[in-house]
Design a protein around this motif. Structure first.
Motif, PDB file in Angstrom:
ATOM      1  N   THR A 253       0.846  -1.194   0.000  1.00 24.46           N
ATOM      2  CA  THR A 253       0.000   0.000   0.000  1.00 24.46           C
ATOM      3  C   THR A 253       0.881   1.244   0.000  1.00 24.46           C
ATOM      4  OG1 THR A 253      -1.716  -1.165   1.241  1.00 24.46           O
ATOM      5  CG2 THR A 253      -1.825   1.248   1.209  1.00 24.46           C
ATOM      6  N   LYS A 256       2.066   3.516   3.195  1.00 20.46           N
ATOM      7  CA  LYS A 256       1.849   2.822   4.457  1.00 20.46           C
ATOM      8  C   LYS A 256       2.848   1.680   4.597  1.00 20.46           C
ATOM      9  CE  LYS A 256      -3.065   3.848   5.047  1.00 20.46           C
ATOM     10  NZ  LYS A 256      -4.413   3.285   5.338  1.00 20.46           N
ATOM     11  N   GLU A 259       2.011  -2.624   5.008  1.00 20.56           N
ATOM     12  CA  GLU A 259       0.633  -2.954   4.649  1.00 20.56           C
ATOM     13  C   GLU A 259       0.591  -3.439   3.207  1.00 20.56           C
ATOM     14  OE1 GLU A 259      -2.687  -0.482   6.060  1.00 20.56           O
ATOM     15  OE2 GLU A 259      -3.361  -0.407   3.954  1.00 20.56           O
TER      16      GLU A 259
END
Length: 576
Positions: A253, A256, A259
């Motif tokens: 992600t 992030k 993630e």
């Protein structure tokens, strides 16, 4: 010491310097002592007549030195305290070092067949096995090995070996205080860090040391995949992690750290885990799923530590890694809607059994989503099933490039008083026969992940007599003339010409009946509901649920009829 077979493989053995010496003797006469391994001379020493040679320990990478012997057959150990009165050869014996593996809750997900990085390395110089790994607080694990044995059937079988390094094997005087040692249990970690293990197979003990080095095993380059089995793609093609590609990879992600996510279809019955970089270890199982129940429905459940899908749909799965400890990792999910792809229920299924050297069996093609087959298993036989989309080349079945989708013991149906599932156990992904005999088996693809049921059982197959009659078989004599065929091991196999007359369906009919211990007064009909899934000529028979078959193509067919556990199966194979 028992007889040891001399290894035939040529290898370089490193002699330990200065280990052979000359004993006191009877004078100036010298005898030659030659230390050999195979055709290789490892060392030659001179010994005074009547003196003795000193034992020493040669080193061969990957092998354990087992001693010196008087002959190349390694039947009798050489006595070094005996007097040397003639020139003599002494023969070294080696055994391949054990492959001792670690398995554990976080380390390998309790998988037996782990990657090389989860295997102890043998140091021939020290005659010790070594292993080092990072563990987190609460991890539990053990070490073990596999060994080949000769079974009652005279064949090689792979099973758990003698090595079982658990808390009882820990050398209490030479180990860190950061272990939690409970008698006769797994070794448990009390404080996260790097642990080093040194196993002495001669003593059966393992010494453990500790350092506080810990990098959690996660780096910016760690890749995460979905691995499992079922009927949806790309999950099915992962073959429980044996064939991972970019299609199975979770995407990081943006913005992030730690993630990763993937969006895909999942069908009811599919099973999966989220794993790091391969199918080995760091597996995120059911316990990591956040809120598996929502809106009064169960979307995910636990099945043998796998995450089992209970509601079909298109999902986004997000792995959130905990920077402090992998035990804090979470799998968050969102159901986006219904399944997008069209889900097939027609597959080619092959059985593989250890008693047959894991060679694939005949092809069984699902009819109406169900495969039927029969087989005999001896006690402790291991077997599994592999399925493919129709048309796979049999030479590719189970190959590295085309491993197929594995039907594991996790897909066995519930045991009831109407089936024999309770008599079949599990080892790794394989089914294991616990009661020898003949079994009728169904594999049902209609509910998502295939469900395997053992629907019939017989200790010994009952023999019978088969009768075939009908115009397609014997022409104008209609149904009066017939032939009788005795079974052998519950099976009748014959090759016949069947005829098809255009526009005259009644001329194309034929049928079978069988008489035996399990048949009724008038015999049992082998009707079209008994059609199997293995024959490549089955499609040329009209299968309408009636007693009689109707041939749609004139030709010669090899017909195989099996009656196991009172249930008949018939398959037609095209000869010409």
């Amino acid at each position: 010491m028992g007889k040891m077979t001399r290894l035939a493989v040529a290898a370089t053995v490193i002699a330990t310097a200065g280990l052979a010496a000359i004993g006191c003797g009877k004078g100036d006469v010298e005898r030659t002592v030659t230390f050999v391994y195979g055709d290789e001379v490892l060392q030659t020493v001179k010994v005074s007549d009547g003196g003795s040679a000193e034992a020493w320990r040669p080193v061969k990478d990957g092998y354990v030195f087992k001693g010196w012997y008087t002959s190349a057959d390694c039947d009798e150990a050489y006595a070094f305290d005996g007097a040397v009165t003639t020139d003599v050869k002494i023969y070294a014996a080696f055994e391949k070092a054990l492959e001792i593996r670690v398995k554990g809750s976080y380390v390998t997900g309790w998988e037996h067949f782990t990657a090389p990085e989860y295997t102890m390395t043998y140091d021939a110089a020290s005659d010790r096995y070594n292993y080092e790994h990072e563990f987190v607080e609460g991890d539990e694990f053990m070490f073990y090995n596999f060994e080949k044995t000769i079974g009652d059937d005279g064949k090689e079988h792979m099973g758990l070996g003698r090595i079982n390094i658990n808390s009882d094997s820990v050398d209490k005087d030479n180990s860190t205080d950061n272990l939690i040692i409970v008698p006769s249990s797994n070794i448990k970690i009390g404080k996260r860090g790097t642990y080093s293990f040194v196993y002495d197979d001669n003593k059966g003990t393992v010494a453990v040391s500790y350092s506080d080095k810990f990098e959690s095993g996660y780096t910016a380059g760690t890749e995460w995949y979905i691995a499992g089995g079922g009927i949806t793609q790309p999950l099915k093609s992962s073959a429980f992690g044996r064939a991972l590609t970019d299609a199975h990879k979770l995407k990081a992600t943006e913005g992030k750290t730690g993630e990763y996510s993937i969006t895909l279809d999942l069908a009811k019955g599919d099973m999966f885990q989220i794993v790091a970089s391969s199918w080995y270890g760091r597996a995120h199982k059911f316990e990591t799923v956040v809120s598996p129940e929502a809106d009064g429905k169960t979307y995910f459940a636990k099945r043998l530590d796998n995450i089992e899908v209970k509601e079909s749909g298109n999902y986004t799965l997000t792995l959130v890694c905990d920077a402090e400890s992998p035990l804090g990792d979470k799998v968050i999910w969102t159901r986006n809607g219904d399944v997008v792809q069209e889900l097939p229920i027609v597959y080619d299924v092959f059985m593989k059994c250890d008693a047959d050297g894991w060679k694939p069996s005949a092809r069984y093609t699902a009819a109406d989503g169900i495969v039927k087959l029969s087989a005999h298993f001896d006690k402790d036989d291991q077997f599994c099933f592999i399925y493919y989309d129709p048309g796979v080349d049999e030479s590719e079945v189970g190959s590295f490039d085309n491993p197929g989708a594995l039907i594991t013991n996790a897909m066995k149906g519930e045991a009831t008083d109407k089936n024999f599932n309770a008599t079949v156990g599990a080892f790794e992904n394989n089914f294991v026969c616990e009661v020898a005999g003949y079994y009728s088996i169904t594999i049902d693809f209609n509910g998502g992940t295939p469900v395997v049921d053992f629907v019939g059982y017989s200790e010994a197959v009952a023999e019978y007599e088969l009768i075939i009659k009908g115009p397609a078989y014997n022409g104008d004599s209609k149904w009066s003339a017939s032939e009788r065929y005795p079974s052998k091991d519950g099976k009748v196999e014959l090759t016949l010409t069947l005829t098809c007359t255009e526009g005259k369906p009644s001329k194309n009919e034929f049928g079978f009946t069988w008489w035996g211990e399990d048949s009724g007064e008038y015999g049992e009909w082998v009707g079209t509901d008994c059609i199997g899934t293995a024959g490549d000529g089955n499609d040329f028979m009209v299968v309408d649920g009636k007693n009689n078959f109707e041939c749609k193509r004139t030709g010669r067919y090899r017909i195989v009829i099996s009656v196991v556990c009172g249930e008949a199966t018939v398959d037609f194979f095209i000869v010409d």
